[in-house]
Design an enzyme around this catalytic site. Structure first.
Site, PDB file in Angstrom:
ATOM      1  CE1 TYR A 122     -19.269  19.328 -16.436  1.00 15.04           C
ATOM      2  CE2 TYR A 122     -21.134  21.448 -16.675  1.00 15.04           C
ATOM      3  CZ  TYR A 122     -20.587  20.055 -16.840  1.00 15.04           C
ATOM      4  OH  TYR A 122     -21.750  18.953 -17.162  1.00 15.04           O
ATOM      5  CE1 TYR A 157     -25.378  18.161 -19.495  1.00 15.59           C
ATOM      6  CE2 TYR A 157     -27.391  19.879 -19.302  1.00 15.59           C
ATOM      7  CZ  TYR A 157     -26.185  19.001 -18.327  1.00 15.59           C
ATOM      8  OH  TYR A 157     -25.412  19.541 -17.260  1.00 15.59           O
ATOM      9  CG  ASP A 167     -34.622  16.803 -20.110  1.00 17.87           C
ATOM     10  OD1 ASP A 167     -35.076  18.160 -19.989  1.00 17.87           O
ATOM     11  OD2 ASP A 167     -33.393  15.877 -19.828  1.00 17.87           O
TER      12      ASP A 167
HETATM   13  C1  PLP Z   1     -29.905  21.889 -18.176  1.00 14.16           C
HETATM   14  C2  PLP Z   1     -30.640  20.756 -18.561  1.00 14.16           C
HETATM   15  C3  PLP Z   1     -30.948  19.867 -17.448  1.00 14.16           C
HETATM   16  C4  PLP Z   1     -30.157  19.943 -16.077  1.00 14.16           C
HETATM   17  O1  PLP Z   1     -31.027  21.066 -15.869  1.00 14.16           O
HETATM   18  P1  PLP Z   1     -30.106  21.498 -14.241  1.00 14.16           P
HETATM   19  O2  PLP Z   1     -31.409  22.636 -14.304  1.00 14.16           O
HETATM   20  O3  PLP Z   1     -28.990  22.242 -14.829  1.00 14.16           O
HETATM   21  O4  PLP Z   1     -29.900  20.793 -13.828  1.00 14.16           O
HETATM   22  C5  PLP Z   1     -31.229  18.427 -18.166  1.00 14.16           C
HETATM   23  N1  PLP Z   1     -31.713  18.311 -19.513  1.00 14.16           N
HETATM   24  C6  PLP Z   1     -32.026  19.376 -20.338  1.00 14.16           C
HETATM   25  C7  PLP Z   1     -32.029  18.817 -22.082  1.00 14.16           C
HETATM   26  C8  PLP Z   1     -31.296  20.470 -19.822  1.00 14.16           C
HETATM   27  O5  PLP Z   1     -31.069  21.448 -20.859  1.00 14.16           O
END
Ligand code: PLP
Length: 430
Positions: A20, A148, A249
């Protein structure tokens, strides 16, 4: 500063993208010589106490002998072979561990290269699942605001629609469904009204929805917010009731950070699909995984074209898998639960002096995550420089100044880290 370092920085700021950033207005980057334990050593010899664990990853600190030994041993054997038509012990051992440790019900493992890719894989699994079930119209995702999930296109489409990149890439991103972010925090008494917005969305759009995707209990880069585990339990119920899948996630929350090995355990639920990454290799190499239930795997395999349509070149990289096995075993052998509780208690105490400051909107701590939310976005470069001057590595973003140190941090180092947080925030002038 010697000439070599000056050259490094000049080339860096003129030619190299950082996360970024703009090459038109490069922000300062600090040259690192080495890192060990909880210390990052700059090329000028200064040691910084690490407050970031390199974005949730370095849970055992840097340069850990056990992780290094695992990488070296695997390197002597083979660094990589393709995963198409071949398999190997590091991938199998790691997958066995993941199936064993993740909530009961998750039984299959897709190994991939980064968190964002594991989210793409999860979303594609959900789409292929409904395709195979004869419900191809279920193509959208329901999620909560302030989320995110990564920077690739599928993942971006479920990031927060305002702070994410939706307007910038509008037309290219699929329209998904966004429920209000949960308001009931981790400590507050649960209130059923919190889940109403998501229920309304499912009432209207369940027929078009493949899955609910969210970060259980802790929202990371979308706002560092902690919400009630009951919300996650209700999501599990709603997913069953409305016949949509539930994708958790756990890329940021996995491997102990919130006080449980996986944040879904706070709610006692098992998602249909789960993403892990970040701390998976203890911060040594990039690796992530998408786990699913036997049911999802069976349905995906029964549909057309009869296979799951994804297969990265570096899938199941043996080097990364071997380090991930070592990192996970190291975690399990440690007294991590006690350590996280102690970090949590110390951060609560350490942040107490700044809770009432006029520039501070909120102070919150959960597990080994400590967040100070300011009243206005901070000048990252200026505040970061103050942290470096105070001998710690903390990188704020937006209004958020936060730490999530390696689990191995000593009480003395953690106290110094908290004291530096207080001092820098106290003296910060907007
Ligand atoms: C960091 C993150 C991602 C993305 O992972 P990268 O390895 O940066 O592609 C996805 N979901 C969550 C909750 C994250 O913290």
């Amino acid at each position: 500063m010697n000439q070599q370092i000056r050259d490094l920085l000049t080339f860096d700021s003129a030619h190299i993208w950082h996360p970024y950033t703009s090459l038109e207005r490069p922000l300062p980057a600090y040259p690192v010589a080495s890192a060990k334990g909880v210390r990052i050593r700059l090329t000028d010899g200064r040691d910084l106490i690490d407050g970031m664990a390199s974005w949730w990853c370095a849970i055992h600190g840097y340069n850990h002998p056990r992780l290094n030994a695992a990488a070296k041993a695997q390197m002597e054997n083979m660094a990589h072979v393709m995963f198409g038509g071949l398999t190997h012990f590091p991938a199998v051992e790691l997958s066995r561990l993941l199936v064993e440790l993740t909530p009961e019900g998750l039984e299959t493992v897709f190994l991939c290269d980064s968190g964002s890719v594991s989210v793409e894989v999860a979303m594609k699994m959900a789409l292929q699942y409904w395709q195979a079930k004869g419900e191809p119209q279920k193509k959208r995702f329901a999620t909560i605001r302030n989320g995110y999930h990564g920077d690739t296109f599928g993942a971006m489409g479920v990031c927060d629609p305002d702070t994410g990149m939706h307007s910038l890439f509008s037309g290219f991103l699929v329209q998904n469904y966004f429920a209000d972010a949960p308001r009931i925090t981790f400590q507050m008494p649960w209130d059923e009204s919190d889940i109403q917005s998501l229920t309304d969305i499912l009432d209207m759009h369940a027929q078009q929805t493949a899955a609910i995707i969210l970060e259980p209990v802790v929202q990371g880069a979308g706002g560092m917010r902690f919400y009630h585990p009951r919300y996650v339990a209700r999501v599990r119920q709603l997913a069953d009731q409305y016949k949509v899948l539930f994708i958790a996630d756990e890329i940021a929350t996995g491997f102990g950070r919130t006080g449980k090995l996986f944040a879904c355990e706070h709610a006692g639920v098992c998602p249909d699909i789960m993403c892990v990454g970040k701390a998976l290799t203890g911060g040594t190499l990039t690796l992530a995984a998408t786990l699913t239930t036997a049911d999802v795997a069976r349905v995906v395999g029964s549909g057309d074209p009869g296979v799951f349509m994804h297969g990265p070149t570096f899938m199941g990289n043996p080097l990364a898998c071997a380090v991930a096995v070592a990192s996970t075993r190291l975690l399990l052998e440690s007294d991590w639960e006690q350590k996280i509780r102690s970090i949590e208690a110390r951060m609560r105490e350490g942040f107490a002096p700044i809770a009432g400051l006029p520039q501070v909107a909120d102070v919150r701590v959960l597990g080994a995550i400590g967040v100070v939310e300011m009243n206005a976005p901070v000048d990252v470069a200026r505040m970061q420089a103050s942290f470096v001057a105070a001998g710690v590595w903390v990188r704020p973003f937006g209004k958020l100044v936060y730490i999530m140190p390696p689990y191995i941090i000593s009480d003395t180092d953690l106290d110094r880290l908290c004291a530096a947080m207080c001092q820098v925030i106290e003296r910060y002038e907007p």
